[in-house]
Design a protein around this motif. Structure first.
Motif, PDB file in Angstrom:
ATOM      1  N   GLN A  37       0.687  -1.051   0.185  1.00 53.31           N
ATOM      2  CA  GLN A  37       0.226   0.422   0.015  1.00 53.31           C
ATOM      3  C   GLN A  37       0.838   1.101  -0.342  1.00 53.31           C
ATOM      4  OE1 GLN A  37      -3.518   0.144  -0.681  1.00 53.31           O
ATOM      5  NE2 GLN A  37      -2.953  -2.952  -0.204  1.00 53.31           N
ATOM      6  N   SER A  38       0.997   1.613  -1.443  1.00 52.99           N
ATOM      7  CA  SER A  38       1.887   3.446  -0.937  1.00 52.99           C
ATOM      8  C   SER A  38       0.976   3.878  -1.687  1.00 52.99           C
ATOM      9  CB  SER A  38       2.460   2.870  -2.488  1.00 52.99           C
ATOM     10  OG  SER A  38       3.353   1.459  -1.996  1.00 52.99           O
ATOM     11  N   ARG A  97       6.706 -12.580 -10.388  1.00 46.97           N
ATOM     12  CA  ARG A  97       5.280 -12.144  -9.141  1.00 46.97           C
ATOM     13  C   ARG A  97       3.973 -13.561  -9.917  1.00 46.97           C
ATOM     14  NH1 ARG A  97       5.993  -9.537  -4.372  1.00 46.97           N
ATOM     15  NH2 ARG A  97       6.930  -7.877  -4.946  1.00 46.97           N
ATOM     16  N   ASP A  98       3.486 -14.354  -9.104  1.00 56.10           N
ATOM     17  CA  ASP A  98       2.767 -15.287  -9.724  1.00 56.10           C
ATOM     18  C   ASP A  98       2.075 -15.441 -11.403  1.00 56.10           C
ATOM     19  OD1 ASP A  98       1.059 -13.081  -8.697  1.00 56.10           O
ATOM     20  OD2 ASP A  98      -0.337 -14.914  -8.049  1.00 56.10           O
ATOM     21  N   ASP A 137       6.052 -14.886   1.458  1.00 55.18           N
ATOM     22  CA  ASP A 137       5.450 -13.740   2.651  1.00 55.18           C
ATOM     23  C   ASP A 137       5.042 -12.832   1.674  1.00 55.18           C
ATOM     24  OD1 ASP A 137       7.868 -13.532   1.488  1.00 55.18           O
ATOM     25  OD2 ASP A 137       9.216 -13.052   3.071  1.00 55.18           O
ATOM     26  N   GLU A 138       5.063 -11.362   2.908  1.00 52.25           N
ATOM     27  CA  GLU A 138       4.738 -10.185   2.084  1.00 52.25           C
ATOM     28  C   GLU A 138       3.547 -10.308   1.559  1.00 52.25           C
ATOM     29  OE1 GLU A 138       7.329  -8.804  -0.848  1.00 52.25           O
ATOM     30  OE2 GLU A 138       9.104  -9.169   1.109  1.00 52.25           O
ATOM     31  N   GLY A 139       2.404 -11.607   1.685  1.00 52.02           N
ATOM     32  CA  GLY A 139       0.972 -11.545   1.372  1.00 52.02           C
ATOM     33  C   GLY A 139       0.914 -12.307  -0.032  1.00 52.02           C
ATOM     34  N   ARG A 140       1.668 -12.276  -0.683  1.00 51.95           N
ATOM     35  CA  ARG A 140       1.698 -12.431  -2.428  1.00 51.95           C
ATOM     36  C   ARG A 140       2.282 -13.509  -2.612  1.00 51.95           C
ATOM     37  NH1 ARG A 140       1.271  -8.358  -7.711  1.00 51.95           N
ATOM     38  NH2 ARG A 140       0.638  -9.903  -9.438  1.00 51.95           N
ATOM     39  N   PRO A 141       2.136 -14.830  -3.107  1.00 48.21           N
ATOM     40  CA  PRO A 141       3.476 -15.690  -3.752  1.00 48.21           C
ATOM     41  C   PRO A 141       3.948 -14.550  -4.783  1.00 48.21           C
ATOM     42  CG  PRO A 141       1.276 -16.419  -4.661  1.00 48.21           C
ATOM     43  CD  PRO A 141       0.862 -15.407  -3.661  1.00 48.21           C
TER      44      PRO A 141
END
Length: 169
Positions: A37-38, A97-98, A137-141
């Motif tokens: 979130q930025s 990322r995924d 970690d960090e909420g997203r694969p």
């Protein structure tokens, strides 16, 4: 390690592209798809570094390369299958990322607008997206690839362009 510096004109060019990307996304009602979130300053800071890295890689093949605006994964960053990843961390890793295509090539650029850049090398997405490098970690694969990278000078376009003189940064 010594980073190669950017010219002020190149940094200003990256800022303009980052502004356009930000405004196009907001006018189009798109959310920031990042895990983080930025606020505006954080988005611009991250995007300017990424755009500078795209300029470095793109201009290896064309002196007139300009990064695309909001094409997301529909179009590669450079050429037909080259994606550019940047980090300001000198010992940073290549992150996928995924939703990243394992059939594309991913280039890692250490990049800080005020300090400069160094291209670390490249790897195929399928080499990075393995169980060995997987993280949740960090909420997203994602995959933090720290394996061997191919040398920067072995990267070519699918359809090679005419040789270009080296760009002055």
């Amino acid at each position: 390690m010594s980073l190669r510096p950017f010219r002020l004109a190149t940094i200003l060019e990256a800022v303009k592209v980052a502004e356009l990307r930000y405004l196009e996304a907001r006018v189009g009602g798109m959310n920031n798809a990042t895990t983080y979130q930025s606020d505006f300053v954080e988005v611009m800071s991250r995007d300017v570094g990424g755009i500078l890295a795209e300029l470095v890689v793109g201009r290896k093949f064309s002196r007139t390369f300009l990064p695309a605006i909001n094409t997301f994964h529909a179009q590669a960053d450079v050429g037909e299958d080259i994606e550019v990843r940047s980090t300001p961390h000198l010992n940073g890793s290549l992150i996928l990322r995924d939703n990243d295509d394992p059939g594309r090539r991913y280039v890692l650029v250490i990049c800080d607008p005020m300090q400069g850049f160094e291209v670390k090398g490249w790897a195929w997405g399928h080499e990075a997206k393995t169980d060995e490098w997987a993280r949740t970690d960090e909420g997203r694969p994602h995959w933090r690839y720290k394996g061997p990278l191919r040398p920067w000078n072995t990267l070519t376009l699918a359809r090679p362009a005419e040789a270009q003189p080296e760009h002055s940064w």
